[in-house]
Design a protein around this motif. Sequence first.
Motif, PDB file in Angstrom:
ATOM      1  N   GLU A   1       0.838  -1.194   0.000  1.00  0.00           N
ATOM      2  CA  GLU A   1       0.000   0.000   0.000  1.00  0.00           C
ATOM      3  C   GLU A   1       0.872   1.243   0.000  1.00  0.00           C
ATOM      4  OE1 GLU A   1      -2.902  -0.002   3.143  1.00  0.00           O
ATOM      5  OE2 GLU A   1      -3.732  -1.927   2.504  1.00  0.00           O
TER       6      GLU A   1
ATOM      7  N   ASP B   1       0.895   5.752   0.023  1.00  0.00           N
ATOM      8  CA  ASP B   1       0.226   7.019   0.296  1.00  0.00           C
ATOM      9  C   ASP B   1       1.100   8.108  -0.328  1.00  0.00           C
ATOM     10  OD1 ASP B   1      -1.555   8.878   1.307  1.00  0.00           O
ATOM     11  OD2 ASP B   1      -0.605   8.943   3.288  1.00  0.00           O
TER      12      ASP B   1
ATOM     13  N   THR C   1       2.928   2.962   2.872  1.00  0.00           N
ATOM     14  CA  THR C   1       2.112   3.273   4.044  1.00  0.00           C
ATOM     15  C   THR C   1       2.681   2.610   5.286  1.00  0.00           C
ATOM     16  OG1 THR C   1       0.183   3.389   2.608  1.00  0.00           O
ATOM     17  CG2 THR C   1      -0.249   3.194   4.959  1.00  0.00           C
TER      18      THR C   1
END
Length: 153
Positions: free
Chosen positions: A138, A140, A145
């Motif tokens: 993941e 960001d 993340t």
Amino acid sequence: MKTSRRLEQALIKLYNAFHNNKLNPEDCTACAVGNILDNHDSWKHLSNEHGSLELSYVGRVHQNLGRKFNGYSPQEILQIEKVFLEACGFKTPLCHYNSKPLNPRSKEVLFNGLSAVIALLCKLDNTTNIMDYSKLFEQDNGEPTYHLDTFLN
């Protein structure tokens, strides 16, 4: 992560079986359930057909009495076995004319079965699937993340 005793014990047994080549989908004492239940085959009487979710008379009696086998109900035992067999490539319920994998003892086949069982065991315990590594990827704003702590020598 905090896990239940039954989940922890099942994971240890399955991990050891996989790495010690003691996991065999064609042997009811060495399949996923056989390993979870200490390599006994008495669980096979919980159903009339191997790989079926339908409890036999014996299975229904144990289920109705609330019996647990290493923490798992008869219905959960049948779910675990069905998931394992199907993830290994078997058509369930098992029958001599139903399809099965070419090499049911290959590490890839067994890993697929093991991964599916672990996902089910985590679901049964309402916990996050410990095999889900998707969080590692993941991002960001282009940055990870979550971060892994690495120790380099």
